[in-house]
Design a protein around this motif. Sequence first.
Motif, short mmCIF file in Angstrom:
data_model
loop_
_atom_site.label_atom_id
_atom_site.label_comp_id
_atom_site.label_asym_id
_atom_site.label_seq_id
_atom_site.Cartn_x
_atom_site.Cartn_y
_atom_site.Cartn_z
N TRP A 1 33.84 34.03 43.48
CA TRP A 1 35.25 34.08 43.10
C TRP A 1 35.63 32.83 42.31
O TRP A 1 35.17 31.74 42.64
CB TRP A 1 36.13 34.16 44.35
CG TRP A 1 36.10 35.49 45.05
CD1 TRP A 1 35.36 35.82 46.14
CD2 TRP A 1 36.86 36.65 44.72
NE1 TRP A 1 35.60 37.12 46.52
CE2 TRP A 1 36.52 37.65 45.66
CE3 TRP A 1 37.80 36.94 43.72
CZ2 TRP A 1 37.07 38.92 45.64
CZ3 TRP A 1 38.36 38.21 43.70
CH2 TRP A 1 38.00 39.18 44.64
N VAL B 1 41.37 31.42 42.59
CA VAL B 1 41.79 32.54 43.45
C VAL B 1 42.11 32.02 44.84
O VAL B 1 41.26 31.38 45.47
CB VAL B 1 40.67 33.61 43.53
CG1 VAL B 1 41.09 34.73 44.50
CG2 VAL B 1 40.39 34.18 42.15
N PHE C 1 39.94 32.91 48.58
CA PHE C 1 38.58 33.33 48.28
C PHE C 1 37.88 32.44 47.25
O PHE C 1 36.68 32.58 47.02
CB PHE C 1 38.57 34.77 47.74
CG PHE C 1 39.04 35.79 48.74
CD1 PHE C 1 38.24 36.17 49.80
CD2 PHE C 1 40.30 36.35 48.62
CE1 PHE C 1 38.67 37.11 50.73
CE2 PHE C 1 40.74 37.29 49.52
CZ PHE C 1 39.93 37.67 50.59
N PHE D 1 30.93 36.66 46.04
CA PHE D 1 31.52 37.99 45.85
C PHE D 1 30.41 38.95 45.44
O PHE D 1 29.70 38.72 44.46
CB PHE D 1 32.60 37.97 44.77
CG PHE D 1 33.07 39.34 44.37
CD1 PHE D 1 33.84 40.10 45.23
CD2 PHE D 1 32.72 39.87 43.13
CE1 PHE D 1 34.27 41.37 44.86
CE2 PHE D 1 33.14 41.14 42.76
CZ PHE D 1 33.92 41.89 43.63
#
Length: 223
Positions: free
Chosen positions: A160, A164, A167, A172
């Motif tokens: 990520w 963000v 996260f 991811f």
Amino acid sequence: MSLKKSVLIIAVLLLIDQGSKYYIKTHFVLGESVDVFNWFKILFIENSGAAWGAKLSDFLPVSESTGKLILTVFRLFAVAGIGYWLYDTVRKKSSKTLIWAVSLIFAGALGNIIDSVFYGMIFNDSYQQVATAFSAEPYGDIFHGKVVDMLYFPIIDSTWPEWVPYFGGSDFRFFEPVFNIADMAISTGVGILIVFNKSAFGKKEADAYSDSWDDYVARTEKE
């Protein structure tokens, strides 16, 4: 579709499912993986619980062994119910779409229940070793087997962006779950019922509605 054709579909899927599981179990160490493509790997894991690896003992005050037993017994009843649903669907000459879907769901459910019921007393442990079939030292007993999964599609394997919230910077992956042929059969069957709902159920319901309407009109004319 006849019951014989439905049984043939189930038999072929079970053969592919169990054959792939047997091969993985007797050729891979637990956690071992092979890259087929960048976005597809053969990764050997075992699932002792329900979907997504959840365990009954995570939610109820029971031991892991008892939770596994309860889950396996529940699956047996579920498979029996799906089997009757398939028989009843064929007997009533329902649409081919519905019979195909239920056949796939039944084959998948049966494929995984075989693992849960028998694998514990057939194979020895796969941890740091390749398991052997019909071992003198099986890793469990009847009803306490683990489901073999091996299909892994990390289509996106990234992190990520830092901006963000929460996260940012963490891994991811899409698609992360590892599954097997039986899971694919169940998902495909359910998908058919959702996407082709009208084809699966529509004609039967339409005919029933039409018959009800005709009866209503006939009663009205008599009055």
